[in-house]
Design a protein around this motif. Sequence first.
Motif, PDB file in Angstrom:
ATOM      1  N   ASN A   1     -16.467  71.954  -0.578  1.00  0.00           N
ATOM      2  CA  ASN A   1     -15.232  71.484  -0.076  1.00  0.00           C
ATOM      3  C   ASN A   1     -15.688  71.107   1.456  1.00  0.00           C
TER       4      ASN A   1
ATOM      5  N   LYS B   1     -12.756  66.434  10.016  1.00  0.00           N
ATOM      6  CA  LYS B   1     -11.267  66.534   9.954  1.00  0.00           C
ATOM      7  C   LYS B   1     -11.059  67.681  10.993  1.00  0.00           C
ATOM      8  N   VAL B   2     -11.569  68.846  10.716  1.00  0.00           N
ATOM      9  CA  VAL B   2     -11.345  70.018  11.587  1.00  0.00           C
ATOM     10  C   VAL B   2     -12.671  70.451  12.240  1.00  0.00           C
ATOM     11  N   TYR B   3     -13.867  69.842  11.877  1.00  0.00           N
ATOM     12  CA  TYR B   3     -15.033  70.256  12.508  1.00  0.00           C
ATOM     13  C   TYR B   3     -16.072  68.911  12.393  1.00  0.00           C
TER      14      TYR B   3
ATOM     15  N   GLU C   1     -13.233  76.909  12.521  1.00  0.00           N
ATOM     16  CA  GLU C   1     -12.852  75.806  11.985  1.00  0.00           C
ATOM     17  C   GLU C   1     -13.736  75.815  10.362  1.00  0.00           C
ATOM     18  N   LEU C   2     -14.638  76.759  10.353  1.00  0.00           N
ATOM     19  CA  LEU C   2     -15.407  76.669   9.070  1.00  0.00           C
ATOM     20  C   LEU C   2     -15.086  77.900   8.441  1.00  0.00           C
TER      21      LEU C   2
ATOM     22  N   VAL D   1     -13.233  69.439   5.393  1.00  0.00           N
ATOM     23  CA  VAL D   1     -13.602  70.148   6.732  1.00  0.00           C
ATOM     24  C   VAL D   1     -14.165  69.154   7.790  1.00  0.00           C
TER      25      VAL D   1
ATOM     26  N   GLU E   1     -13.047  78.379   5.726  1.00  0.00           N
ATOM     27  CA  GLU E   1     -13.045  78.090   4.462  1.00  0.00           C
ATOM     28  C   GLU E   1     -14.356  77.817   3.817  1.00  0.00           C
ATOM     29  N   ILE E   2     -15.416  77.594   4.428  1.00  0.00           N
ATOM     30  CA  ILE E   2     -16.614  77.272   4.084  1.00  0.00           C
ATOM     31  C   ILE E   2     -17.232  78.568   3.569  1.00  0.00           C
TER      32      ILE E   2
END
Length: 500
Positions: free
Chosen positions: A427, A434-436, A410-411, A431, A413-414
């Motif tokens: 961002n 929402k997803v995490y 889930e991370l 995240v 994009e981090i």
Amino acid sequence: MQVVWFKRDLRVEDHRPLCLAAEQGAVLPLYVVEDALWQEQDMSARQWRFVSECLASLRSALAQLGQPLVVRRGDVVEVLAGLKRDGLLSVLWSHEETGSGWTFERDKRVAAWCRTHGVPWNELQNHGVVRGLASRDGWATRWEKHMSLPQSKPPALMPLSLETGHIPDGNDLRLAPDHCPLAQRGGRRVGLGTLHSFLQSRGETYRRAMSSPVNGAFACSRLSPYLAWGALSVREVHQANCARRASVAHTDRQWRESLKSFNGRLHWHCHFIQKLEDAPGIEFQNMHHAYDGVRRSEPDVALLKAWSNGETGLPFVDACMRSLRATGWLNFRMRAMVMATASYHLWLDWRSPGLQLARYFTDYEPGIHWSQVQMQSGTTGINTARIYNPVKQGKDQDPTGAFVRRWVPELREIDVRWIQEPWFADNADAVLDKVYPMPVVDHMQAAREARQKIWAVRRGEAFKTEAKEIQSRLGSRKRRRPRRTKSRNDAQLKLPFGDI
């Protein structure tokens, strides 16, 4: 008829009860599948899968000796009574077992039945744990002496005209679904291969890689489940390690240091089990009674669930828990960290998270497990409170974020700079929640509050008096100088113990 009862010693090599029984007459090798045991809260389907594979291996090995393993299902006392009625039990043989409270009570029932029915029960020492130990003084010397004894050789057995019985699966035992796709396989052949690969190749970087959840999965021996269930004996592993150490004594410093460290872990394996042997109550009660009532005995269900499922919002903790769920294994430092997080940051009483970890560990060994659970929860009264900083641990042990990215996708994009603390990322709003999840606690504030609570108990002469009694009864006799980490928030006493 000599009945050899196999429990956590699923091998024919270095099995003294089997050898001595064979010297007395015909041997009936017996394993009893105890439904009630496998319904206990610390048992799981992943453990049974491993055990059933070890049983299949043991049955094959015994067949080559002349008589396959006989499997019966039910209460042990009832099984033994049936064998005696059929004229198939004159003497009972087994190794001593330092197990859970359930197996302790079971063994007391077996002993009472044997006394009542005139059946001699010969229980022999299995590894370095000494039953009826009066004092820890000289324990290490006794350990070395026991481990240096020659290994017992498998004896020839006379075949019996007897139905061998079925080895059930998890569904037969009505075990809860337990998805563990990367679990280690059971059986002695696999265990020997694991030992060989560790001593000949994988173990070279053991000393410096064991703390990493990434490198430790390869560099640690991964022998712990084979020792926990007895597919390999501690003695044979110790002697194999000694032989390998001798072969590199004058050639390779890294190998020498790694094998020396591994030898220390074999000592500590038995040292911790000895604690449960001497004080069975530590499975259920605070080792130091001053901690009674400090935490609520009933856990916060939401926090326990988040921690168990790897959904605390603390990426490194969640990655470790998810990895454990999928593999049945975690290196020692990370075991300590996730247990400490449950105990300090989430302020959960150690019993509930301890049971969850027991179910997750394929290599669940009650003596090591409950001693360590209490140590990492700060309730022993004789150990430093190790309040790990889970963010710093992630930065130290997973600096590239590879471990977190694998287990917490889930991370993805981090940015790697914030992978261990994504709430600081630009961002984060896209995240978190929402997803995490957002962190279930402020880990810094929670650590401060836990430290105050746990250390407040240690004041006063009454605490010190009981702590001295615990040290005398259960503590190590070898003095070591403590080494501390650089961070005050991650202070811990580094003991010479790691996952084996």
